[in-house]
Design an enzyme around this catalytic site. Sequence first.
Site, PDB file in Angstrom:
ATOM      1  N   GLU A 288      64.870 -37.374  46.896  1.00 39.12           N
ATOM      2  CA  GLU A 288      64.912 -35.934  46.576  1.00 39.12           C
ATOM      3  C   GLU A 288      63.927 -35.182  47.455  1.00 39.12           C
ATOM      4  OE1 GLU A 288      65.182 -34.860  42.414  1.00 39.12           O
ATOM      5  OE2 GLU A 288      63.821 -33.166  42.709  1.00 39.12           O
TER       6      GLU A 288
ATOM      7  N   ASP B  87      62.333 -40.662  43.079  1.00 36.81           N
ATOM      8  CA  ASP B  87      62.081 -39.230  42.980  1.00 36.81           C
ATOM      9  C   ASP B  87      60.619 -38.953  43.322  1.00 36.81           C
ATOM     10  OD1 ASP B  87      61.602 -36.645  42.256  1.00 36.81           O
ATOM     11  OD2 ASP B  87      62.397 -36.814  40.222  1.00 36.81           O
TER      12      ASP B  87
ATOM     13  N   GLY C 280      71.784 -31.339  37.834  1.00 33.66           N
ATOM     14  CA  GLY C 280      71.937 -30.171  36.957  1.00 33.66           C
ATOM     15  C   GLY C 280      73.365 -29.689  36.855  1.00 33.66           C
ATOM     16  N   GLY C 281      74.318 -30.619  36.814  1.00 31.18           N
ATOM     17  CA  GLY C 281      75.748 -30.244  36.795  1.00 31.18           C
ATOM     18  C   GLY C 281      76.180 -29.511  35.540  1.00 31.18           C
TER      19      GLY C 281
ATOM     20  N   ASP D 263      68.813 -42.949  37.655  1.00 32.25           N
ATOM     21  CA  ASP D 263      68.548 -41.527  37.853  1.00 32.25           C
ATOM     22  C   ASP D 263      67.029 -41.293  37.746  1.00 32.25           C
ATOM     23  OD1 ASP D 263      69.175 -38.804  38.082  1.00 32.25           O
ATOM     24  OD2 ASP D 263      69.395 -38.551  35.899  1.00 32.25           O
ATOM     25  N   HIS D 264      66.484 -40.460  38.610  1.00 34.19           N
ATOM     26  CA  HIS D 264      65.063 -40.070  38.560  1.00 34.19           C
ATOM     27  C   HIS D 264      64.080 -41.224  38.361  1.00 34.19           C
ATOM     28  CE1 HIS D 264      65.660 -35.837  38.985  1.00 34.19           C
ATOM     29  NE2 HIS D 264      66.625 -35.885  38.091  1.00 34.19           N
TER      30      HIS D 264
ATOM     31  N   HIS E 190      68.079 -28.323  35.930  1.00 34.42           N
ATOM     32  CA  HIS E 190      68.371 -29.328  34.909  1.00 34.42           C
ATOM     33  C   HIS E 190      68.513 -28.643  33.556  1.00 34.42           C
ATOM     34  CE1 HIS E 190      66.435 -32.634  37.497  1.00 34.42           C
ATOM     35  NE2 HIS E 190      67.680 -32.985  37.318  1.00 34.42           N
ATOM     36  N   GLY E 191      69.427 -29.127  32.746  1.00 32.44           N
ATOM     37  CA  GLY E 191      69.536 -28.638  31.374  1.00 32.44           C
ATOM     38  C   GLY E 191      70.398 -27.394  31.259  1.00 32.44           C
TER      39      GLY E 191
HETATM   40  P1  13P Z   1      72.194 -31.559  33.440  1.00 35.78           P
HETATM   41  O1  13P Z   1      71.557 -32.023  32.185  1.00 35.78           O
HETATM   42  O2  13P Z   1      71.903 -30.121  33.737  1.00 35.78           O
HETATM   43  O3  13P Z   1      73.649 -31.854  33.484  1.00 35.78           O
HETATM   44  O4  13P Z   1      71.503 -32.354  34.649  1.00 35.78           O
HETATM   45  C1  13P Z   1      71.669 -33.737  34.729  1.00 35.78           C
HETATM   46  C2  13P Z   1      70.931 -34.311  35.866  1.00 35.78           C
HETATM   47  O5  13P Z   1      70.789 -33.704  36.906  1.00 35.78           O
HETATM   48  C3  13P Z   1      70.398 -35.665  35.710  1.00 35.78           C
HETATM   49  O6  13P Z   1      69.651 -36.048  36.815  1.00 35.78           O
END
Ligand code: 13P
Length: 277
Positions: free
Chosen positions: A134, A104, A206-207, A82-83, A178-179
Site C-alpha cells: 500500500e 501494509d 473500501g468497496g 488483508d492488511h 474504509h467502512g
Molecule cells: P469496506 O468495509 O469499506 O468494504 O472496506 C473493506 C476493505 O477495504 C478491507 O481491506
Amino acid sequence: MPLVNGNLLVEFIQEQQVVGGAFNTTNLETTVGILEAVEETKIPSFIQIAPSNIGLAGYEGIVEMVKRQARFMDTPVALHLDHGKKLTDFKAAVRAGFNSVMIDGAEFDFEENIRYTKAAVDFAKAYGVPVEAELGAIKGKEDDHVSEADCKTDPKQVKEFVERTGCDLLAVSVGNVHGIDEEPQIDFDLLAKIAEESAVPLVIHGGSGISSSDLKRMKSYNVVKINVASELRQSYIQSIGHAYDSNPAEANLIAVLTNAKNSVQKKTVEKIKELNR
Ligand code: 13P
C-alpha cells in the site's frame, strides 16, 4: 478446484476482462456464503481475512475451511491476507498456506515503507506467494480500528515504490474510504495518473459504499481487485438481529445461522454483479 496462487488468479481476472472482488470473511458462515456466491457468478475472486478478524478461526483454521469449500468449486479462488501490518501476522499467513498476502506499511514514511515492504516481499517470494503493498493511506473505520490518515497516493512515487519493493499488486488511496460512515469521493484523474505509472495492477480498498457507476469505471484503470467488507458484515449481523427481533426466544441456531450465511451470499452476488456490469 484447489485454491490458486494470487498471481494466477489475477491472470484469470485479466483474461476474462472482469474485476475480482476481494470479500472479507470472519468465520465459517461468512466463508461459505462468500464462496457460494463466487461459484454462482463464476467470476474469479479473492476471499480474504485481516489479522483483526483472525481470532475465531486462526490462520490454519481459515485455510482449511476455504480449501475444503474450494475443492467443490469450478471458479478459481485465492485466499488473501488483508492488511498485514505486522510481519508476524504476514509470516503466519504465508506459512499457513495463504495464496496471496498484503503487507501494509502505509503508516511509515516513503523510505521506511519501501524497506518494510521489501523485507516482506523477500520472505513471501521463497513460498511463491505474491504480495499486495500500500502506498498512501486509506481513511476510515474497520471494525474498531479508526484511521484518520488521509494521504492520497502520490503518482510521482509509484514507479519507484513498485520497482524497489518488487510488490505484485498496489493498493492506492484515491478518495476511497474504509467502512460506511463516510462517503467515498473517487478521484479518477489521480487514479489514471497512478495507473500510468504502475507496472503492477491496482487494488481499491473500501468497496462498500462506492457507487455502482464508480465501481464500473475501475476496470479501465488497471484495477483488478476491489475489497468489500462492511456491507457483507452488515448483512450477516442484520439477519441475526431480525431473527432475534421476530422471536427473542429463538433457539434454532442452525436455522438462524443458515439464514445469516444466505444473506452474505446474496450480498456478495450483488456486489460481484455491481463490479462487473
Ligand atoms: P469496506 O468495509 O469499506 O468494504 O472496506 C473493506 C476493505 O477495504 C478491507 O481491506
